[in-house]
Structures are given as structure tokens and as C-alpha cells.
Design a protein around this motif. Structure first.
Motif, PDB file in Angstrom:
ATOM      1  N   ALA A 105      17.088 -11.379 -28.048  1.00 55.82           N
ATOM      2  CA  ALA A 105      16.279 -10.779 -26.946  1.00 55.82           C
ATOM      3  C   ALA A 105      17.169 -10.230 -26.067  1.00 55.82           C
ATOM      4  O   ALA A 105      18.265 -10.579 -25.868  1.00 55.82           O
ATOM      5  N   CYS A 106      16.758  -9.227 -25.137  1.00 57.54           N
ATOM      6  CA  CYS A 106      17.171  -9.013 -23.810  1.00 57.54           C
ATOM      7  C   CYS A 106      17.698 -10.173 -23.237  1.00 57.54           C
ATOM      8  O   CYS A 106      18.512 -10.202 -22.512  1.00 57.54           O
ATOM      9  N   SER A 107      16.576 -11.185 -22.925  1.00 56.97           N
ATOM     10  CA  SER A 107      16.663 -12.234 -22.163  1.00 56.97           C
ATOM     11  C   SER A 107      17.733 -13.447 -22.766  1.00 56.97           C
ATOM     12  O   SER A 107      18.221 -14.223 -22.312  1.00 56.97           O
ATOM     13  N   HIS A 108      18.501 -13.095 -23.929  1.00 56.96           N
ATOM     14  CA  HIS A 108      19.217 -13.780 -24.583  1.00 56.96           C
ATOM     15  C   HIS A 108      20.656 -13.964 -23.672  1.00 56.96           C
ATOM     16  O   HIS A 108      21.312 -14.644 -23.438  1.00 56.96           O
ATOM     17  N   CYS A 109      20.843 -12.581 -23.172  1.00 51.23           N
ATOM     18  CA  CYS A 109      21.963 -12.549 -22.444  1.00 51.23           C
ATOM     19  C   CYS A 109      21.694 -12.085 -20.744  1.00 51.23           C
ATOM     20  O   CYS A 109      22.549 -12.061 -20.005  1.00 51.23           O
ATOM     21  N   HIS A 110      20.361 -12.286 -20.429  1.00 52.58           N
ATOM     22  CA  HIS A 110      19.918 -11.976 -19.098  1.00 52.58           C
ATOM     23  C   HIS A 110      18.831 -12.805 -18.892  1.00 52.58           C
ATOM     24  O   HIS A 110      17.579 -12.522 -18.914  1.00 52.58           O
ATOM     25  N   ASP A 111      19.132 -13.985 -18.580  1.00 54.10           N
ATOM     26  CA  ASP A 111      18.204 -15.279 -18.389  1.00 54.10           C
ATOM     27  C   ASP A 111      17.747 -15.498 -17.004  1.00 54.10           C
ATOM     28  O   ASP A 111      18.517 -15.730 -16.281  1.00 54.10           O
ATOM     29  N   PRO A 112      16.373 -15.493 -16.921  1.00 53.10           N
ATOM     30  CA  PRO A 112      16.052 -15.572 -15.364  1.00 53.10           C
ATOM     31  C   PRO A 112      16.504 -16.802 -14.844  1.00 53.10           C
ATOM     32  O   PRO A 112      16.698 -16.739 -13.685  1.00 53.10           O
ATOM     33  N   ALA A 113      16.377 -17.819 -15.544  1.00 56.74           N
ATOM     34  CA  ALA A 113      16.956 -19.096 -15.159  1.00 56.74           C
ATOM     35  C   ALA A 113      18.497 -19.186 -14.872  1.00 56.74           C
ATOM     36  O   ALA A 113      18.765 -20.190 -14.139  1.00 56.74           O
ATOM     37  N   ARG A 114      19.480 -18.253 -15.194  1.00 56.04           N
ATOM     38  CA  ARG A 114      20.612 -18.201 -14.923  1.00 56.04           C
ATOM     39  C   ARG A 114      20.930 -17.070 -14.283  1.00 56.04           C
ATOM     40  O   ARG A 114      22.014 -16.281 -14.241  1.00 56.04           O
ATOM     41  N   GLY A 115      20.078 -16.510 -13.311  1.00 53.76           N
ATOM     42  CA  GLY A 115      20.190 -15.223 -12.344  1.00 53.76           C
ATOM     43  C   GLY A 115      20.278 -14.079 -12.973  1.00 53.76           C
ATOM     44  O   GLY A 115      21.194 -13.221 -12.740  1.00 53.76           O
ATOM     45  N   TRP A 116      19.584 -13.939 -14.126  1.00 58.95           N
ATOM     46  CA  TRP A 116      19.746 -12.856 -15.079  1.00 58.95           C
ATOM     47  C   TRP A 116      20.826 -12.605 -15.576  1.00 58.95           C
ATOM     48  O   TRP A 116      21.188 -11.329 -15.821  1.00 58.95           O
ATOM     49  N   SER A 117      21.885 -13.402 -15.831  1.00 60.95           N
ATOM     50  CA  SER A 117      23.064 -13.319 -16.841  1.00 60.95           C
ATOM     51  C   SER A 117      22.862 -14.607 -17.507  1.00 60.95           C
ATOM     52  O   SER A 117      21.692 -14.739 -17.979  1.00 60.95           O
ATOM     53  N   ASP A 118      23.843 -14.928 -18.411  1.00 58.70           N
ATOM     54  CA  ASP A 118      23.732 -15.854 -19.529  1.00 58.70           C
ATOM     55  C   ASP A 118      24.525 -16.988 -19.556  1.00 58.70           C
ATOM     56  O   ASP A 118      24.295 -18.028 -20.027  1.00 58.70           O
ATOM     57  N   GLY A 119      25.363 -17.191 -18.236  1.00 61.30           N
ATOM     58  CA  GLY A 119      26.176 -18.339 -17.846  1.00 61.30           C
ATOM     59  C   GLY A 119      27.626 -18.493 -18.910  1.00 61.30           C
ATOM     60  O   GLY A 119      28.106 -19.617 -18.929  1.00 61.30           O
ATOM     61  N   ARG A 120      27.740 -17.571 -19.542  1.00 61.14           N
ATOM     62  CA  ARG A 120      28.657 -17.592 -20.493  1.00 61.14           C
ATOM     63  C   ARG A 120      29.728 -16.606 -19.970  1.00 61.14           C
ATOM     64  O   ARG A 120      29.427 -15.586 -19.514  1.00 61.14           O
ATOM     65  N   PRO A 121      31.329 -17.053 -20.307  1.00 61.29           N
ATOM     66  CA  PRO A 121      32.080 -15.988 -19.778  1.00 61.29           C
ATOM     67  C   PRO A 121      32.059 -14.557 -20.582  1.00 61.29           C
ATOM     68  O   PRO A 121      31.934 -13.485 -19.853  1.00 61.29           O
ATOM     69  N   VAL A 122      31.591 -14.479 -21.870  1.00 58.17           N
ATOM     70  CA  VAL A 122      31.142 -13.143 -22.436  1.00 58.17           C
ATOM     71  C   VAL A 122      29.951 -13.558 -23.346  1.00 58.17           C
ATOM     72  O   VAL A 122      29.893 -14.581 -23.976  1.00 58.17           O
ATOM     73  N   SER A 123      29.031 -12.595 -23.656  1.00 58.08           N
ATOM     74  CA  SER A 123      28.030 -12.762 -24.300  1.00 58.08           C
ATOM     75  C   SER A 123      28.091 -12.793 -26.004  1.00 58.08           C
ATOM     76  O   SER A 123      29.231 -12.021 -26.332  1.00 58.08           O
ATOM     77  N   ALA A 124      26.904 -13.307 -26.448  1.00 59.15           N
ATOM     78  CA  ALA A 124      27.048 -13.481 -27.954  1.00 59.15           C
ATOM     79  C   ALA A 124      25.886 -12.421 -28.534  1.00 59.15           C
ATOM     80  O   ALA A 124      24.868 -12.882 -27.664  1.00 59.15           O
ATOM     81  N   GLY A 125      26.167 -11.769 -29.450  1.00 59.02           N
ATOM     82  CA  GLY A 125      24.752 -11.041 -29.964  1.00 59.02           C
ATOM     83  C   GLY A 125      24.459 -11.577 -31.307  1.00 59.02           C
ATOM     84  O   GLY A 125      24.536 -12.474 -31.820  1.00 59.02           O
ATOM     85  N   VAL A 126      24.003 -10.573 -32.082  1.00 57.28           N
ATOM     86  CA  VAL A 126      23.408 -10.888 -33.597  1.00 57.28           C
ATOM     87  C   VAL A 126      24.558 -11.459 -34.311  1.00 57.28           C
ATOM     88  O   VAL A 126      25.751 -11.176 -34.196  1.00 57.28           O
ATOM     89  N   GLY A 127      24.395 -12.671 -34.906  1.00 54.99           N
ATOM     90  CA  GLY A 127      25.431 -13.126 -35.892  1.00 54.99           C
ATOM     91  C   GLY A 127      26.175 -14.027 -34.967  1.00 54.99           C
ATOM     92  O   GLY A 127      27.475 -14.373 -35.467  1.00 54.99           O
ATOM     93  N   GLY A 128      26.226 -14.319 -33.720  1.00 49.97           N
ATOM     94  CA  GLY A 128      27.044 -15.011 -32.798  1.00 49.97           C
ATOM     95  C   GLY A 128      28.275 -14.045 -32.395  1.00 49.97           C
ATOM     96  O   GLY A 128      29.280 -14.757 -31.847  1.00 49.97           O
TER      97      GLY A 128
END
Length: 376
Positions: A105-128
Motif C-alpha cells: 500500500a502507499c502506507s508501506h513506504c509512508h507510514d504515519p508512525a514514522r513521520g510518513w516515511s518508512d524508516g529504511r534507507p531506501v524503500s522496498a516494493g512488490v516482491g521486496g
């Protein structure tokens, strides 16, 4: 990461040197704090007691179109339609069925609990699959003007919908694939037909408009907002010292100003890793202009303490590393051999932003600056 001049050692030596410097940038040295040369905190509190136009003038480079700090623009009260659109946008934002395999989902990379980011250096999508860049926070998104680290679009709704079709993110083939997924839900069919009666089914424009309506309402008031609004007890003495440093010795106000705390421009900090496996040419990939090699957009600092890690590649795990990077005068780009030195893009990748220079901050000054950043 000392400035390159001529040829450099083989790759292994360069990489080891780079890692050593980055470790230095990310470290702090609390064991022997220096005594900063600063105005007494009581005097600073008096200097910053009034509205921003009465504050001490920031120290700026020639040509900087500084806009004074200020409260966020007030928005018109939501209408019945915008509230309905925001509700639809929220449903879309958290729904993994919008991705090709129903896992992202959009929230996978923009998590409200992490300041609408995802806490990872770079994001991961479908299939990791890993993307190239750090997921930017969505705070203040509706006032950006250019979006993404490289400003690839001036159309916010198109930017919001772009991850649906990025093969490293949600990986749908086209809008028809997204529409088929949404049409399987009677609730979505009804919602789109009611909100967009003039459209024939689900459209990319409708998805973008609904997401925009939802994200326009996510920003939150900060202690610095309260300080700007007249609550002078909202900041402590050390935080006001950090505010003063931000505007003066630390030189932050050259690029971070106005209500969004960003100039919206693109700057080269020499963090492109040009010539390395992790190379990212930044704005150049959008414009093709030589002067844009290694440039990335100035992010907003709103809620910055919540949006780690930092920089376009998530290079620094915390703000101490970012402060140390600026204190030492940015990163580095070098050439390891004659072939790399002859690359016509190399001189442009090495061209550090004129706003970046060594600062000579003491440990106490770094601590004060960090304290202030935590209020934004």
C-alpha cells in the motif's frame, strides 16, 4: 572525503576512505565539549521575543531569496466534497490491493508512525525489490511545487499516482489494471461514481485527487509553530540558541526558510557517489543539464526529527550525522583513474553547492542545533 584533485587510489582504498569519513560524520564527541562562543541565552530570548520580522537578520549568501519563517498558510475549511474525497483517499492510501500482487500500500513506504516515511534507507516494493532513494516524508506535501528528490513533476496528483506504475513500487502495468482491482470492490465502484460522476469509472486523475485531499490534512502543529504564533515558552533556552545558530553560524537558513523550511531548489552536497555502484545523478536524470549532476531537492524540515534516516539515499541514521556532514563542508566525489577523470560529468558531480562550507561548530553548538531541529 577530502576534495579530489587528480587521480585517486583503486576502488577498495576509496571505498574504505569513504566509509571512514561517513562514520566520522555520523559520530558525536560528547566526552570533551567545547565552550561555544554565543550570545547569552537570556539575551537571545529577548532578541527572539517578537514576531519573526523583528528577529536578528539571518546570515545569507548573495542571491538567496530568503523568506522569513512563518506559520503555515491557513487552509479554507473543508467542504462536504473535500471531506468525502479525503475519506476515499485515506481508504486508497492504506489499501494494498492497489499494488500488482496485493501486498504493498502507499502506507508501506509512508507510514504515519514514522513521520510518513518508512524508516529504511531506501524503500522496498512488490516482491521486496529495493528502490533507489529514501521515501520522503509527506508533511507539507501540498505546498511543495516540485515533488520527489529530483523534482520529476510539477503535477502533485500525477506524482501521487506514479508509484502505482513504478516497477520497483506497486508495479501495475497501467490504469486499467488498477481499475480492475478497484472495480472488484462494490464500495470503490460506488465511491468513484459518486465523487466523479463525470468520469467513466476509475481514473488516474480521480485517484490522485482523492489522495491529495487526504494528504492535505495530515500536517501537525509543532512546538516551533507555537513559538511562531507567540508562545515564547514553547522553546527552551538551548532550543532558542539552536534557532539562532540555524539562522547564523550554521548557515541552514540559506536553503531552509519560509513556512515550509525549504527553498524548493536543488543542491549538490557531493553525496551522489558518482562513479560508484551506488551512483545517483539526481536532478540530471530529469533535465539532462550538466549543472544538475548530483543535485537533489531541499527537503522540508517540518517534523524532521520523525523522518529518519536522512538524505536522498538514507545515508544517515540520525540528525547528528547530518549536522556533522554540514559541519565538515559536505561529502566528496573523486576520480580513481584517468578514465573516470575524463568523464565529462565528473567535474559537474564534484561541483559543491556554494552554500556549503566548513562551519567549525563546537559540540555544544551541535547539541543546541539538534535541540532546535527537534522542535520543527
Amino acid at each position: 572525503m577530502v576534495e579530489a584533485a587528480g587521480l585517486r587510489a583503486p576502488r577498495r582504498a576509496c571505498v574504505g576512505f569513504a566509509v571512514a569519513i561517513l562514520m566520522f560524520c555520523a559520530s558525536s564527541h560528547p566526552e570533551a565539549p567545547a565552550s561555544p562562543e554565543k550570545v547569552e541565552s537570556t539575551t537571545l530570548r529577548q532578541l527572539y521575543a517578537g514576531p519573526p520580522p523583528t528577529w536578528p537578520a539571518p546570515e545569507l549568501d548573495a542571491g538567496v531569496a530568503f523568506v522569513e519563517f512563518g506559520e503555515r498558510p491557513r487552509k479554507a475549511p473543508p467542504t462536504e466534497r473535500t471531506r468525502a474525497l479525503a475519506a476515499l483517499g485515506k481508504q486508497l492510501f492504506f489499501d494494498p490491493s492497489l499494488s500488482r500482487d496485493g501486498t504493498v500500500a502507499c502506507s508501506h513506504c509512508h507510514d504515519p508512525a514514522r513521520g510518513w516515511s518508512d524508516g529504511r534507507p531506501v524503500s522496498a516494493g512488490v516482491g521486496g525489490l529495493r528502490g533507489r532513494r529514501n521515501a520522503p516524508s509527506l508533511f507539507g506535501l501540498d505546498h511543495a511545487g516540485l515533488w520527489g528528490w529530483t523534482g520529476r513533476t510539477t503535477d502533485l496528483r500525477a506524482q501521487l499516482a506514479a508509484p502505482l506504475f513504478d516497477p520497483l513500487e506497486m508495479a501495475n502495468e497501467d490504469i486499467a489494471a488498477v481499475a480492475r482491482s478497484l472495480d472488484r470492490s462494490p464500495g470503490y465502484r460506488e465511491a468513484f461514481s459518486r465523487r466523479f460522476p463525470e468520469a467513466e469509472g476509475v481514473t488516474i486523475e480521480g485517484i490522485g485527487e482523492a489522495l491529495e485531499a487526504y494528504l492535505a490534512g495530515i500536517d501537525e502543529t509543532t512546538r516551533f509553530d507555537a513559538f511562531l504564533a507567540g508562545d515564547k515558552a514553547a522553546l527552551s533556552d538551548i532550543e532558542i540558541t539552536g534557532l539562532h545558530l540555524f539562522r547564523t553560524k550554521a548557515r541552514c537558513a540559506n536553503c531552509h526558510f519560509g513556512p515550509r523550511l525549504s527553498d524548493g531548489f536543488f543542491h549538490n552536497l557531493r553525496l551522489s557517489f558518482f562513479g560508484e555502484p551506488a551512483e545517483d545523478r539526481g536532478r540530471y536524470d530529469v533535465t539532462g543539464r550538466l549543472e544538475d549532476v548530483g543535485r537533489f531537492r531541499t527537503p522540508s524540515l517540518r517534523q524532521v526529527v520523525r523522518t529518519a534516516p536522512y538524505m536522498h539515499n538514507g545515508l544517515f541514521a540520525d540528525l547528528r550525522g547530518v549536522i556533522n556532514l554540514y559541519d565538515r563542508g559536505g561529502g566528496e566525489v573523486w576520480a580513481r583513474n584517468a578514465g573516470e577523470a575524463a568523464n565529462p560529468l565528473n567535474p559537474h558531480a564534484q561541483r559543491l553547492s556554494p552554500h556549503i562550507r566548513k562551519l567549525g561548530l563546537s559540540d555544544d553548538e551541535k547539541a543546541a542545533l539538534l535541540a532546535f531541529l527537534s522542535t520543527l
